[in-house]
Design a protein around this motif. Structure first.
Motif, short mmCIF file in Angstrom:
data_model
loop_
_atom_site.label_atom_id
_atom_site.label_comp_id
_atom_site.label_asym_id
_atom_site.label_seq_id
_atom_site.Cartn_x
_atom_site.Cartn_y
_atom_site.Cartn_z
N GLN A 270 0.83 -1.21 0.00
CA GLN A 270 0.00 0.00 0.00
C GLN A 270 0.86 1.26 0.00
O GLN A 270 0.57 2.23 -0.73
N ARG A 271 1.93 1.25 0.79
CA ARG A 271 2.82 2.42 0.81
C ARG A 271 3.49 2.61 -0.54
O ARG A 271 3.63 3.74 -1.03
N ALA A 272 3.89 1.49 -1.17
CA ALA A 272 4.52 1.58 -2.49
C ALA A 272 3.54 2.11 -3.53
O ALA A 272 3.90 2.93 -4.39
N LEU A 273 2.29 1.65 -3.47
CA LEU A 273 1.29 2.12 -4.43
C LEU A 273 0.98 3.60 -4.21
O LEU A 273 0.80 4.36 -5.17
N ASP A 274 0.94 4.03 -2.95
CA ASP A 274 0.75 5.46 -2.66
C ASP A 274 1.89 6.29 -3.25
O ASP A 274 1.66 7.37 -3.82
N MET A 275 3.12 5.79 -3.10
CA MET A 275 4.26 6.50 -3.65
C MET A 275 4.17 6.59 -5.17
O MET A 275 4.46 7.63 -5.77
N ALA A 276 3.73 5.49 -5.80
CA ALA A 276 3.60 5.49 -7.25
C ALA A 276 2.54 6.48 -7.70
O ALA A 276 2.75 7.24 -8.67
N ALA A 277 1.40 6.50 -7.00
CA ALA A 277 0.32 7.42 -7.37
C ALA A 277 0.75 8.88 -7.19
O ALA A 277 0.46 9.74 -8.03
N GLU A 278 1.46 9.14 -6.10
CA GLU A 278 1.95 10.51 -5.87
C GLU A 278 2.91 10.93 -6.99
O GLU A 278 2.84 12.06 -7.49
N HIS A 279 3.78 10.02 -7.40
CA HIS A 279 4.77 10.35 -8.42
C HIS A 279 4.11 10.63 -9.77
O HIS A 279 4.44 11.62 -10.44
N VAL A 280 3.18 9.76 -10.18
CA VAL A 280 2.60 9.92 -11.53
C VAL A 280 1.67 11.12 -11.61
O VAL A 280 1.42 11.62 -12.71
N THR A 281 1.17 11.59 -10.47
CA THR A 281 0.32 12.79 -10.51
C THR A 281 1.14 14.07 -10.56
O THR A 281 0.58 15.16 -10.73
N LYS A 282 2.47 13.96 -10.43
CA LYS A 282 3.34 15.13 -10.50
C LYS A 282 4.28 15.10 -11.69
O LYS A 282 4.77 16.15 -12.11
N ARG A 283 4.55 13.91 -12.21
CA ARG A 283 5.56 13.74 -13.25
C ARG A 283 4.94 13.84 -14.64
O ARG A 283 3.97 13.15 -14.97
N SER A 284 5.49 14.71 -15.46
CA SER A 284 5.05 14.87 -16.85
C SER A 284 6.12 14.38 -17.81
O SER A 284 7.32 14.58 -17.58
N THR A 285 5.70 13.75 -18.90
CA THR A 285 6.60 13.37 -19.99
C THR A 285 5.92 13.70 -21.31
O THR A 285 4.72 13.46 -21.48
N PHE A 286 6.69 14.27 -22.19
CA PHE A 286 6.19 14.63 -23.51
C PHE A 286 4.90 15.46 -23.42
O PHE A 286 3.96 15.27 -24.18
N GLY A 287 4.88 16.36 -22.43
CA GLY A 287 3.78 17.31 -22.31
C GLY A 287 2.53 16.76 -21.68
O GLY A 287 1.48 17.42 -21.72
N GLN A 288 2.60 15.59 -21.06
CA GLN A 288 1.40 15.01 -20.45
C GLN A 288 1.75 14.34 -19.13
O GLN A 288 2.79 13.71 -18.99
#
Length: 411
Positions: A270-288
């Motif tokens: 659960q902690r790992a999934l939370d970390m993943a969700a936090e990262h993908v909601t902040k990280r952009s690639t190729f304008g998205q």
């Protein structure tokens, strides 16, 4: 009429209290530990605060100073404690001590409880469990360490042990040895309490594994040792549970250990999934944003699905434990599933973090190397699958359907 999945209000309150404890105290404290001195001071501080809040030994009866939680409430608590490697330690609920405490509670003499159980309950001692041997592996009935009676007052042990977890941090060892080679296979072994350090119980080395280790790994009880047992004299009063009971007691403690590993695996995933969700909601690639990409959403969905299944497995097992029902089949199924689940979720979190996940700048890389052991400890996958498969065949032969061995009658 509906099945009632409602968790008792008191259990909800305890879960919330422990969740806040882990989030506000344990996880922030991880960064304060730099060396042995800081580890000891931080842990002492956490334990003092935890005891003051009544957060101590969740699975131990109140008359022994614990919280007196039943299987369900304890499962909910353990699924929070596993969020941090300081969680269980802060409440004196860490393995392998926890399972040995349960064994002493159930089988210890008054003398053993006073001399050994009491300091374990107070957090003044650590204990390791020496069962596994190189030659025997997963076959607990293949152990060769011998215990020969010396008069009526003592036993002398000789042999070797392998992968004795937390031995380098332990003040006591619980050692399984053969006392009667001519007895039925499951009645040949007995269990002894050994005070450490002891010249007859020699730690030959702390075994290096693939897990990422730091200078504190063994101090915190996270290591695994190879042991030489030579002319180790143990007082007869340190025989635990009586002669010939070693195998049965060992299987009982391992059963709890498998469940605790599973509960902590859910928390870590659960902690790992939370970390993943936090990262993908902040990280952009190729304008998205990564979070807006369907492939990423599919990856998160698979992790969420596996976590959901894992939680239901453990809650069902907790229900059966509360009712005193046989849970061996479900325990083996869950043990294997949860070991693979946590590996998949952490691996996915690493992938979604990219090179950052592969680095040591997050805890993901270290978690990944540690959780590989989950498919081996307390019985490798293959042994549990073998057992589960035999039960499937047995169910079909007896009832004409495999449903009874595959969750067909859940309640």
């Amino acid at each position: 009429m509906a099945i009632d999945f409602e968790i008792p209000e008191e259990a909800k309150k305890i879960r919330l209290k422990v969740r806040e404890w882990v989030q506000k105290e344990c996880i922030p404290a991880e960064g304060r530990i730099k060396d042995e001195a800081s580890y000891k001071s931080v842990l002492a501080e956490l334990r003092s605060k935890a005891r003051a809040q009544g957060l101590w030994l969740p699975f131990v009866p109140k008359e022994y100073g614990g919280m007196g939680l039943g299987p369900l409430a304890n499962a909910l608590v353990q699924m929070e404690l596993g969020m941090s490697h300081l969680g269980a330690l802060s409440m004196n609920s860490q393995g392998p001590d926890d399972a040995t405490i349960l064994t002493l509670l159930a089988h210890g003499t008054d003398h053993q409880k006073e001399k050994y159980l009491k300091p374990l309950l107070n957090g003044e001692m650590r204990v390791c469990y020496s069962m596994t041997e190189k030659a025997a592996g997963a076959d607990a009935t293949g152990m060769q360490t011998r215990a020969v009676k010396k008069g009526n007052d003592a036993y002398v042990l000789n042999g070797e042990k392998w992968f004795s977890s937390a031995a380098s941090a332990a003040d006591l060892a619980v050692v399984m040895a053969m006392t009667d080679p001519d007895a039925p296979r499951h009645q040949r072994y007995s269990t002894f309490i050994v005070e450490l350090p002891n010249p007859g119980y020699k730690i030959k080395r702390d075994i290096q594994t693939m897990a990422v280790e730091g200078p504190l790994s063994h101090i915190m009880g996270g290591g695994h040792s190879e042991i030489e047992i030579k002319d180790l004299e143990v007082p007869a009063e340190n025989l635990l549970g009586g002669e010939g009971r070693g195998f049965d007691m060992g299987q009982h403690r391992l059963a709890y250990g498998r469940l605790r590993h599973g509960m902590h695996n859910i928390a870590l995933a659960q902690r790992a999934l939370d970390m993943a969700a936090e990262h993908v909601t902040k990280r952009s690639t190729f304008g998205q944003l990564l979070a807006d990409r369907q492939a990423v959403q599919f990856m998160l969905a698979e992790c969420a699905s596996q976590l959901y299944i894992a939680r239901l497995m453990l809650l069902h097992i907790a229900f059966k434990a509360e009712k005193g029902m046989d849970l061996r089949q479900e325990n083996s199924i869950a043990k294997v599933y949860l070991a693979h689940m946590v590996h998949h979720v952490v691996d996915t979190a690493i992938q979604l973090h990219g090179a950052l996940g592969y680095s040591r700048d997050t805890p993901l890389a270290a978690w990944y190397t540690h959780i590989r052991s989950q498919r081996l400890v307390d019985g490798p996958d293959e042994v549990h699958r073998w057992t589960v498969g035999r039960n499937v065949i047995k169910a079909f032969k007896e009832h004409g359907t495999t449903a009874g061995a595959a969750g067909g009658d859940l309640l």
